[in-house]
Motif scaffolding. Structure first.
Motif, PDB file in Angstrom:
ATOM      1  N   HIS A 112       0.836  -1.206   0.000  1.00 44.42           N
ATOM      2  CA  HIS A 112       0.000   0.000   0.000  1.00 44.42           C
ATOM      3  C   HIS A 112       0.872   1.258   0.000  1.00 44.42           C
ATOM      4  O   HIS A 112       0.418   2.341  -0.331  1.00 44.42           O
ATOM      5  CB  HIS A 112      -0.945   0.011   1.205  1.00 44.42           C
ATOM      6  CG  HIS A 112      -0.238   0.146   2.512  1.00 44.42           C
ATOM      7  ND1 HIS A 112       0.550  -0.843   3.044  1.00 44.42           N
ATOM      8  CD2 HIS A 112      -0.167   1.179   3.393  1.00 44.42           C
ATOM      9  CE1 HIS A 112       1.056  -0.439   4.195  1.00 44.42           C
ATOM     10  NE2 HIS A 112       0.630   0.788   4.428  1.00 44.42           N
ATOM     11  N   ARG A 158       5.538   0.763  -4.425  1.00 41.09           N
ATOM     12  CA  ARG A 158       5.368  -0.016  -5.655  1.00 41.09           C
ATOM     13  C   ARG A 158       6.658  -0.727  -6.022  1.00 41.09           C
ATOM     14  O   ARG A 158       6.656  -1.856  -6.472  1.00 41.09           O
ATOM     15  CB  ARG A 158       5.052   0.916  -6.831  1.00 41.09           C
ATOM     16  CG  ARG A 158       3.629   1.283  -6.966  1.00 41.09           C
ATOM     17  CD  ARG A 158       3.433   2.062  -8.274  1.00 41.09           C
ATOM     18  NE  ARG A 158       2.103   2.628  -8.281  1.00 41.09           N
ATOM     19  CZ  ARG A 158       1.009   1.917  -8.479  1.00 41.09           C
ATOM     20  NH1 ARG A 158       1.082   0.620  -8.715  1.00 41.09           N
ATOM     21  NH2 ARG A 158      -0.178   2.502  -8.448  1.00 41.09           N
ATOM     22  N   TYR A 210       6.551   5.352  -4.838  1.00 31.03           N
ATOM     23  CA  TYR A 210       5.508   5.180  -3.823  1.00 31.03           C
ATOM     24  C   TYR A 210       4.120   5.053  -4.429  1.00 31.03           C
ATOM     25  O   TYR A 210       3.812   5.633  -5.460  1.00 31.03           O
ATOM     26  CB  TYR A 210       5.519   6.364  -2.853  1.00 31.03           C
ATOM     27  CG  TYR A 210       6.714   6.377  -1.934  1.00 31.03           C
ATOM     28  CD1 TYR A 210       6.814   5.472  -0.891  1.00 31.03           C
ATOM     29  CD2 TYR A 210       7.746   7.289  -2.118  1.00 31.03           C
ATOM     30  CE1 TYR A 210       7.920   5.470  -0.045  1.00 31.03           C
ATOM     31  CE2 TYR A 210       8.852   7.306  -1.267  1.00 31.03           C
ATOM     32  CZ  TYR A 210       8.925   6.385  -0.231  1.00 31.03           C
ATOM     33  OH  TYR A 210      10.013   6.399   0.593  1.00 31.03           O
ATOM     34  N   ARG A 211       3.274   4.310  -3.712  1.00 37.80           N
ATOM     35  CA  ARG A 211       1.873   4.192  -4.076  1.00 37.80           C
ATOM     36  C   ARG A 211       1.019   4.974  -3.069  1.00 37.80           C
ATOM     37  O   ARG A 211      -0.171   5.174  -3.277  1.00 37.80           O
ATOM     38  CB  ARG A 211       1.485   2.704  -4.005  1.00 37.80           C
ATOM     39  CG  ARG A 211       0.144   2.332  -4.608  1.00 37.80           C
ATOM     40  CD  ARG A 211      -0.300   0.980  -4.088  1.00 37.80           C
ATOM     41  NE  ARG A 211       0.603  -0.086  -4.499  1.00 37.80           N
ATOM     42  CZ  ARG A 211       0.424  -0.840  -5.578  1.00 37.80           C
ATOM     43  NH1 ARG A 211      -0.615  -0.666  -6.352  1.00 37.80           N
ATOM     44  NH2 ARG A 211       1.274  -1.793  -5.871  1.00 37.80           N
ATOM     45  N   VAL A 212       1.661   5.445  -2.013  1.00 33.55           N
ATOM     46  CA  VAL A 212       0.908   5.899  -0.847  1.00 33.55           C
ATOM     47  C   VAL A 212       0.059   7.151  -1.097  1.00 33.55           C
ATOM     48  O   VAL A 212      -0.939   7.366  -0.429  1.00 33.55           O
ATOM     49  CB  VAL A 212       1.865   6.068   0.366  1.00 33.55           C
ATOM     50  CG1 VAL A 212       2.795   7.245   0.180  1.00 33.55           C
ATOM     51  CG2 VAL A 212       1.116   6.113   1.657  1.00 33.55           C
ATOM     52  N   GLY A 245      -2.128   7.936  -3.583  1.00 34.98           N
ATOM     53  CA  GLY A 245      -2.875   7.461  -4.746  1.00 34.98           C
ATOM     54  C   GLY A 245      -3.468   8.555  -5.622  1.00 34.98           C
ATOM     55  O   GLY A 245      -3.270   8.536  -6.845  1.00 34.98           O
ATOM     56  N   PRO A 246      -4.167   9.531  -5.056  1.00 34.43           N
ATOM     57  CA  PRO A 246      -4.817  10.547  -5.899  1.00 34.43           C
ATOM     58  C   PRO A 246      -3.835  11.273  -6.815  1.00 34.43           C
ATOM     59  O   PRO A 246      -4.184  11.652  -7.933  1.00 34.43           O
ATOM     60  CB  PRO A 246      -5.420  11.515  -4.871  1.00 34.43           C
ATOM     61  CG  PRO A 246      -5.631  10.672  -3.651  1.00 34.43           C
ATOM     62  CD  PRO A 246      -4.514   9.676  -3.643  1.00 34.43           C
ATOM     63  N   GLU A 288      -1.331   9.940  -8.266  1.00 36.87           N
ATOM     64  CA  GLU A 288      -1.058   9.051  -9.399  1.00 36.87           C
ATOM     65  C   GLU A 288      -2.159   9.181 -10.450  1.00 36.87           C
ATOM     66  O   GLU A 288      -1.901   9.136 -11.638  1.00 36.87           O
ATOM     67  CB  GLU A 288      -0.957   7.610  -8.920  1.00 36.87           C
ATOM     68  CG  GLU A 288       0.242   7.388  -8.014  1.00 36.87           C
ATOM     69  CD  GLU A 288       0.649   5.931  -7.961  1.00 36.87           C
ATOM     70  OE1 GLU A 288      -0.247   5.067  -7.987  1.00 36.87           O
ATOM     71  OE2 GLU A 288       1.865   5.670  -7.914  1.00 36.87           O
ATOM     72  N   TRP A 289      -3.410   9.343  -9.986  1.00 30.19           N
ATOM     73  CA  TRP A 289      -4.497   9.511 -10.948  1.00 30.19           C
ATOM     74  C   TRP A 289      -4.274  10.776 -11.778  1.00 30.19           C
ATOM     75  O   TRP A 289      -4.692  10.886 -12.912  1.00 30.19           O
ATOM     76  CB  TRP A 289      -5.860   9.604 -10.244  1.00 30.19           C
ATOM     77  CG  TRP A 289      -6.150   8.432  -9.354  1.00 30.19           C
ATOM     78  CD1 TRP A 289      -5.653   7.161  -9.468  1.00 30.19           C
ATOM     79  CD2 TRP A 289      -6.992   8.426  -8.199  1.00 30.19           C
ATOM     80  NE1 TRP A 289      -6.120   6.376  -8.458  1.00 30.19           N
ATOM     81  CE2 TRP A 289      -6.951   7.117  -7.658  1.00 30.19           C
ATOM     82  CE3 TRP A 289      -7.780   9.394  -7.558  1.00 30.19           C
ATOM     83  CZ2 TRP A 289      -7.672   6.752  -6.531  1.00 30.19           C
ATOM     84  CZ3 TRP A 289      -8.498   9.024  -6.444  1.00 30.19           C
ATOM     85  CH2 TRP A 289      -8.437   7.723  -5.931  1.00 30.19           C
ATOM     86  N   LYS A 311       4.106  10.831 -10.731  1.00 30.33           N
ATOM     87  CA  LYS A 311       4.824   9.691 -10.160  1.00 30.33           C
ATOM     88  C   LYS A 311       5.441  10.139  -8.830  1.00 30.33           C
ATOM     89  O   LYS A 311       6.201  11.106  -8.794  1.00 30.33           O
ATOM     90  CB  LYS A 311       5.911   9.242 -11.138  1.00 30.33           C
ATOM     91  CG  LYS A 311       6.478   7.884 -10.834  1.00 30.33           C
ATOM     92  CD  LYS A 311       7.443   7.439 -11.931  1.00 30.33           C
ATOM     93  CE  LYS A 311       8.008   6.064 -11.593  1.00 30.33           C
ATOM     94  NZ  LYS A 311       9.131   5.686 -12.439  1.00 30.33           N
ATOM     95  N   GLU A 317       0.398   5.410   8.790  1.00 30.28           N
ATOM     96  CA  GLU A 317       1.140   4.468   7.931  1.00 30.28           C
ATOM     97  C   GLU A 317       2.191   3.704   8.737  1.00 30.28           C
ATOM     98  O   GLU A 317       2.421   2.519   8.506  1.00 30.28           O
ATOM     99  CB  GLU A 317       1.811   5.208   6.766  1.00 30.28           C
ATOM    100  CG  GLU A 317       0.863   5.930   5.828  1.00 30.28           C
ATOM    101  CD  GLU A 317      -0.150   5.031   5.110  1.00 30.28           C
ATOM    102  OE1 GLU A 317      -0.020   3.789   5.191  1.00 30.28           O
ATOM    103  OE2 GLU A 317      -1.069   5.576   4.495  1.00 30.28           O
TER     104      GLU A 317
END
Ligand code: FES
Ligand SMILES: [Fe+2]
Length: 339
Positions: free
Chosen positions: A180, A183, A205-207, A209-210, A212-213, A217, A287
């Motif tokens: 979570h 990546r 990181y993926r943490v 998320g918004p 990334e949308w 990156k 986290e």
């Protein structure tokens, strides 16, 4: 230690005894630490001291009812007084103090809000030798440009202290168990100098998320500094459009030959906007807790592999294992620490 860990449960190191905030002037606390019952107290000078807990007279526990006089602690049972080296220096109504009237003492270091005591390796020849090193202050702690560190509720884990630092350099688990957050990750460098090991890694990181949308990156570095097994400090720098820096410091302390208590604190470099600072601080705490909640059941159930099957990308773990040997007595290094 359970048969899952055929290595000595109490290696050499500085292990946390308490947070500074929990020990006021003339405060006295009973503690279980590295398989010993000890008493932690703060003398009138403000210095913290750690002694073996049982009074040499007839064995009362100094941490239950003991009182501080100057730098001494007085036993609650018959009033014998031990100085901070553990030597009995006063027996009420008696002039001649028995020469064997003393308890063990441990070097203490109080730095960045934590009180640590030094455990010598088992079988150390010179039990009075000075510690090989002393932990240095943590960057950002007590620094007004960082948030006030938030101390987390401790975890109790049935494992071995060596596991925690190893987790800090184990990038393979970061992208699976903590997916979570991360990546992808790779080591930039790992190096060690005596009891200190440093590892820097690059993370995708993926943490956030918004972001990334929105096509951003989120990348950054994670620098982990490990001072023996007793303190693991992680410093993350994340580029999420804004620059975010947070630190999590972990203190794994062996309690007995089965349990380790893990304490941790989280703090963050302040943003110019305090609402954003508060939100990011809260997120960092969430986290950090989640990450340990994910690791804890693995630690509680895994066993120690003396010859782990390390694969490409896991060189830092091999480095860690070789570095780890220095904290065990010579016999142990031969018995359980093959790489
Ligand atoms: S047991 Fe401590 S003074 Fe007697
Ligand atoms: Fe982990």
């Amino acid at each position: 230690m359970t048969s899952r860990y055929p290595i000595a449960p109490f290696p050499e190191g500085w292990f946390q005894v308490a947070w500074s905030r929990d020990l006021g002037r003339r405060g006295v606390l009973p503690r279980r630490w590295c398989g010993r019952d000890v008493v932690l107290y703060r003398g009138e000078s403000g210095q913290a001291h750690v002694l073996d807990a049982y009074c040499p007279h007839v064995g009362a526990h100094l941490g239950h009812g003991g009182r501080v006089h100057g730098e001494r602690i007085m036993c609650p049972f018959h009033g014998w007084e031990m100085d901070c080296s553990g030597r009995c220096v006063h027996v009420p109504l008696v002039k001649k103090i028995p020469p064997r009237a003393r308890v063990g003492s441990y070097p203490v270091c109080e730095v960045s809000g934590a009180i640590l005591a030094y455990a010598r390796p088992e079988g150390a020849e010179d039990s009075d030798a000075a510690p090989r090193w002393t932990p240095q202050a943590l960057e950002g702690w007590d620094d007004p440009t960082w948030t006030k560190p938030q101390i987390l509720e401790p975890w109790r884990v049935r494992t071995h202290v060596q596991e925690f630092g190893e987790n800090g350099v184990d990038l393979g688990h970061a992208v699976v168990l903590h997916s979570h957050i991360t990546r992808a990750a790779e080591t930039v460098f790992v190096e060690s100098d005596g009891p200190v090991l440093r590892h820097r890694s690059r993370h995708h990181y993926r943490v956030f998320g918004p972001l990334e949308w929105l096509g951003k990156k989120v990348e950054g570095t994670l620098e982990t500094r490990i001072d023996g097994f007793g303190r693991v400090a992680a410093h993350a720098r994340v580029d999420a459009g804004i620059q975010i820096e947070n630190r999590v410091v972990f203190y794994p302390t062996p309690i007995d030959d089965e349990w380790v208590e893990l304490n941790a604190a989280v703090y963050l470099r302040k943003q110019s906007n305090w609402l954003l600072t508060r939100a990011l601080h809260a997120k960092s705490v969430r986290e950090a807790k989640k990450t340990i909640d994910q690791d804890a059941p693995i630690w509680s159930n895994k066993r120690y592999e003396a010859r782990p099957l390390l694969v490409a990308g896991e060189e830092a773990m091999g480095h860690y294992r070789r570095w780890a040997r220095q904290f065990y007595g010579a016999a142990e290094a031969v018995a359980g620490q093959a790489s």
